[in-house]
Design an enzyme around this catalytic site. Sequence first.
Site, PDB file in Angstrom:
ATOM      1  N   HIS A   1      -0.978  25.610 -11.446  1.00  0.00           N
ATOM      2  CA  HIS A   1      -1.512  24.283 -11.128  1.00  0.00           C
ATOM      3  C   HIS A   1      -2.932  24.245 -11.672  1.00  0.00           C
ATOM      4  O   HIS A   1      -3.784  25.030 -11.268  1.00  0.00           O
ATOM      5  CB  HIS A   1      -1.497  24.040  -9.619  1.00  0.00           C
ATOM      6  CG  HIS A   1      -2.083  22.711  -9.251  1.00  0.00           C
ATOM      7  ND1 HIS A   1      -1.321  21.580  -9.088  1.00  0.00           N
ATOM      8  CD2 HIS A   1      -3.374  22.327  -9.051  1.00  0.00           C
ATOM      9  CE1 HIS A   1      -2.114  20.555  -8.800  1.00  0.00           C
ATOM     10  NE2 HIS A   1      -3.363  20.990  -8.773  1.00  0.00           N
ATOM     11  N   CYS A   2      -3.186  23.328 -12.613  1.00  0.00           N
ATOM     12  CA  CYS A   2      -4.509  23.264 -13.233  1.00  0.00           C
ATOM     13  C   CYS A   2      -5.383  22.277 -12.460  1.00  0.00           C
ATOM     14  O   CYS A   2      -5.018  21.112 -12.302  1.00  0.00           O
ATOM     15  CB  CYS A   2      -4.381  22.821 -14.692  1.00  0.00           C
ATOM     16  SG  CYS A   2      -5.982  22.604 -15.483  1.00  0.00           S
ATOM     17  N   ILE A   3      -6.552  22.755 -11.980  1.00  0.00           N
ATOM     18  CA  ILE A   3      -7.413  21.855 -11.199  1.00  0.00           C
ATOM     19  C   ILE A   3      -8.090  20.832 -12.099  1.00  0.00           C
ATOM     20  O   ILE A   3      -8.434  19.746 -11.654  1.00  0.00           O
ATOM     21  CB  ILE A   3      -8.479  22.629 -10.388  1.00  0.00           C
ATOM     22  CG1 ILE A   3      -9.279  23.560 -11.288  1.00  0.00           C
ATOM     23  CG2 ILE A   3      -7.840  23.382  -9.241  1.00  0.00           C
ATOM     24  CD1 ILE A   3     -10.569  24.014 -10.658  1.00  0.00           C
TER      25      ILE A   3
ATOM     26  N   ASN B   1      -5.419  18.289 -12.713  1.00  0.00           N
ATOM     27  CA  ASN B   1      -4.782  17.914 -11.447  1.00  0.00           C
ATOM     28  C   ASN B   1      -3.283  17.746 -11.628  1.00  0.00           C
ATOM     29  O   ASN B   1      -2.675  16.825 -11.093  1.00  0.00           O
ATOM     30  CB  ASN B   1      -5.420  16.629 -10.898  1.00  0.00           C
ATOM     31  CG  ASN B   1      -5.017  16.400  -9.450  1.00  0.00           C
ATOM     32  OD1 ASN B   1      -4.813  17.369  -8.719  1.00  0.00           O
ATOM     33  ND2 ASN B   1      -4.887  15.146  -9.049  1.00  0.00           N
ATOM     34  N   ASN B   2      -2.693  18.644 -12.395  1.00  0.00           N
ATOM     35  CA  ASN B   2      -1.260  18.594 -12.651  1.00  0.00           C
ATOM     36  C   ASN B   2      -0.766  20.032 -12.838  1.00  0.00           C
ATOM     37  O   ASN B   2      -1.567  20.932 -13.111  1.00  0.00           O
ATOM     38  CB  ASN B   2      -0.995  17.760 -13.910  1.00  0.00           C
ATOM     39  CG  ASN B   2       0.464  17.351 -14.035  1.00  0.00           C
ATOM     40  OD1 ASN B   2       1.266  17.563 -13.117  1.00  0.00           O
ATOM     41  ND2 ASN B   2       0.809  16.772 -15.177  1.00  0.00           N
TER      42      ASN B   2
END
Length: 183
Positions: free
Chosen positions: A111-113, A116-117
């Site tokens: 999950h990439c901050i 946000n996906n």
Amino acid sequence: MQLMFVLIVLLGHAVFLFDMLPILYKYEFEKNHVVFPMFVAFTNFFFFHMSCTADPGEITPSNLEKYSDIYKFDYKLYYPKTFCRTCHFMKPARSKHCSICDRCVYRFDHHCIWTNNDVGGLNVRYFIMFLLTLVFMAANGVYVASHCLFLYVEKNDIMKASVLLNSGEIQPVTFQIAFQWLV
Ligand SMILES: [Zn+2]
Ligand SMILES: [Zn+2]
């Protein structure tokens, strides 16, 4: 974090616009200094947008069968009959449940901050292109900035100048002194 990313990139380009472009056009007015950096920035924003919005491969009851057939269980990390406690189905091999997005994702990476996906099987190509164009944009920024400084030094004969030290002594400019003064 998405806004933060866009702000950082825009701030970098504000430096380019207000500090570097006047120098570039003063000494190399015959060249176009805008089109290439803008192309790089917009390409990066395009892949950023795609990484933020594209479906990473969300697993739902209707597509579960399709995703279950793609990878075989390796009996090392992934075993059959492993159930997702939240989604209540048997997890396909290499899928994982993201607790932030609350869904199971096919070939989950992370999950990439910043976007946000999730990064999963369906959007990893956009994510990799986002990273590559980002590295390229940063490298081009370093190149343009140093080119500006060298141009300024060359055209103004900075290396032939002298420096008056605090002690009253006068000495020729060294590379370090020129760099310190320019920055
Ligand atoms: Zn997620
Ligand atoms: Zn799940």
